[in-house]
Design a protein around this motif. Structure first.
Motif, PDB file in Angstrom:
ATOM      1  N   LEU A 184      50.874  17.837  60.386  1.00  0.00           N
ATOM      2  CA  LEU A 184      50.352  17.111  59.225  1.00  0.00           C
ATOM      3  C   LEU A 184      49.205  16.178  59.593  1.00  0.00           C
ATOM      4  O   LEU A 184      48.344  15.891  58.747  1.00  0.00           O
ATOM      5  N   THR A 185      49.171  15.710  60.820  1.00  0.00           N
ATOM      6  CA  THR A 185      48.069  14.826  61.222  1.00  0.00           C
ATOM      7  C   THR A 185      46.741  15.573  61.284  1.00  0.00           C
ATOM      8  O   THR A 185      45.685  14.954  61.206  1.00  0.00           O
ATOM      9  N   ALA A 186      46.805  16.892  61.413  1.00  0.00           N
ATOM     10  CA  ALA A 186      45.577  17.693  61.498  1.00  0.00           C
ATOM     11  C   ALA A 186      45.042  18.094  60.118  1.00  0.00           C
ATOM     12  O   ALA A 186      43.936  18.614  60.014  1.00  0.00           O
ATOM     13  N   ILE A 187      45.834  17.851  59.075  1.00  0.00           N
ATOM     14  CA  ILE A 187      45.429  18.257  57.728  1.00  0.00           C
ATOM     15  C   ILE A 187      45.030  17.004  56.936  1.00  0.00           C
ATOM     16  O   ILE A 187      45.815  16.058  56.838  1.00  0.00           O
ATOM     17  N   SER A 236      53.703  11.694  54.936  1.00  0.00           N
ATOM     18  CA  SER A 236      54.270  11.106  56.153  1.00  0.00           C
ATOM     19  C   SER A 236      55.371  10.076  55.910  1.00  0.00           C
ATOM     20  O   SER A 236      56.396  10.115  56.589  1.00  0.00           O
ATOM     21  N   PRO A 237      55.227   9.143  54.968  1.00  0.00           N
ATOM     22  CA  PRO A 237      56.320   8.185  54.753  1.00  0.00           C
ATOM     23  C   PRO A 237      57.622   8.854  54.308  1.00  0.00           C
ATOM     24  O   PRO A 237      58.704   8.441  54.712  1.00  0.00           O
ATOM     25  N   PHE A 238      57.510   9.891  53.487  1.00  0.00           N
ATOM     26  CA  PHE A 238      58.708  10.598  53.029  1.00  0.00           C
ATOM     27  C   PHE A 238      59.363  11.367  54.175  1.00  0.00           C
ATOM     28  O   PHE A 238      60.581  11.423  54.290  1.00  0.00           O
ATOM     29  N   LEU A 263      63.082  10.713  55.590  1.00  0.00           N
ATOM     30  CA  LEU A 263      64.022  11.826  55.765  1.00  0.00           C
ATOM     31  C   LEU A 263      64.572  11.841  57.189  1.00  0.00           C
ATOM     32  O   LEU A 263      65.777  11.980  57.397  1.00  0.00           O
ATOM     33  N   GLY A 264      63.710  11.682  58.162  1.00  0.00           N
ATOM     34  CA  GLY A 264      64.128  11.655  59.558  1.00  0.00           C
ATOM     35  C   GLY A 264      65.094  10.522  59.847  1.00  0.00           C
ATOM     36  O   GLY A 264      66.096  10.707  60.539  1.00  0.00           O
ATOM     37  N   PHE A 265      64.817   9.343  59.295  1.00  0.00           N
ATOM     38  CA  PHE A 265      65.684   8.185  59.511  1.00  0.00           C
ATOM     39  C   PHE A 265      67.062   8.399  58.895  1.00  0.00           C
ATOM     40  O   PHE A 265      68.088   8.128  59.531  1.00  0.00           O
ATOM     41  N   VAL A 266      67.095   8.893  57.662  1.00  0.00           N
ATOM     42  CA  VAL A 266      68.372   9.135  56.982  1.00  0.00           C
ATOM     43  C   VAL A 266      69.183  10.197  57.738  1.00  0.00           C
ATOM     44  O   VAL A 266      70.392  10.029  57.961  1.00  0.00           O
TER      45      VAL A 266
END
Length: 132
Positions: free
Chosen positions: A78-81, A88-90, A94-97
């Motif tokens: 995603l950093t390349a797009i 990114s925040p979502f 998701l990763g944290f949950v």
């Protein structure tokens, strides 16, 4: 009575315990399953997958590798797009949950399968569900 070779003492409540077998790294299965998620995402999963022999621990480790490895790859892509900074925040939330939820499920040695990923984790770990 301690195991002659490993020096491990069986758990008096269950008659079993950590036998100190090769690859067990001296961790209780619930701690190892939880650490599969807590130790830096997919890296902890990889460490536990390679060092542990308990089937439920290997399942949680495999699920950690696939889940957090996948999230890491998606984040990098995603950093390349352009303009994907909105996502990114979502993705981070998701990763944290998932990190919290799966750590708790791992500690409880619950066989908690994420949709799709859980099936791959079972295949990767060679997990065989016990039939009653």
């Amino acid at each position: 009575m301690a195991d002659e070779q490993s020096g491990a003492t069986p758990d008096p409540n269950t008659g079993s315990g950590n036998t100190g077998s090769a690859g067990s790294a001296g961790l209780d299965p619930n701690i190892a399953a939880m650490l599969s998620y807590l130790l830096f995402g997919w890296i902890g999963g990889l460490v536990m997958f390679l060092t542990q022999s308990h089937p439920e621990v290997k399942f949680h480790a495999a699920q950690s590798i696939i889940t957090f490895g996948g999230l890491t790859v998606i984040s990098i892509l995603l950093t390349a797009i352009p303009f994907t900074w909105v996502i990114s925040p979502f993705l981070s939330l998701l990763g944290f949950v998932l990190w919290i939820l799966l750590s708790i499920k791992g500690y409880n040695l619950e066989h908690f399968k994420l949709p799709v990923i859980g099936d791959y984790a079972e295949q990767m770990s060679g997990y065989q569900q016990a039939t009653a």
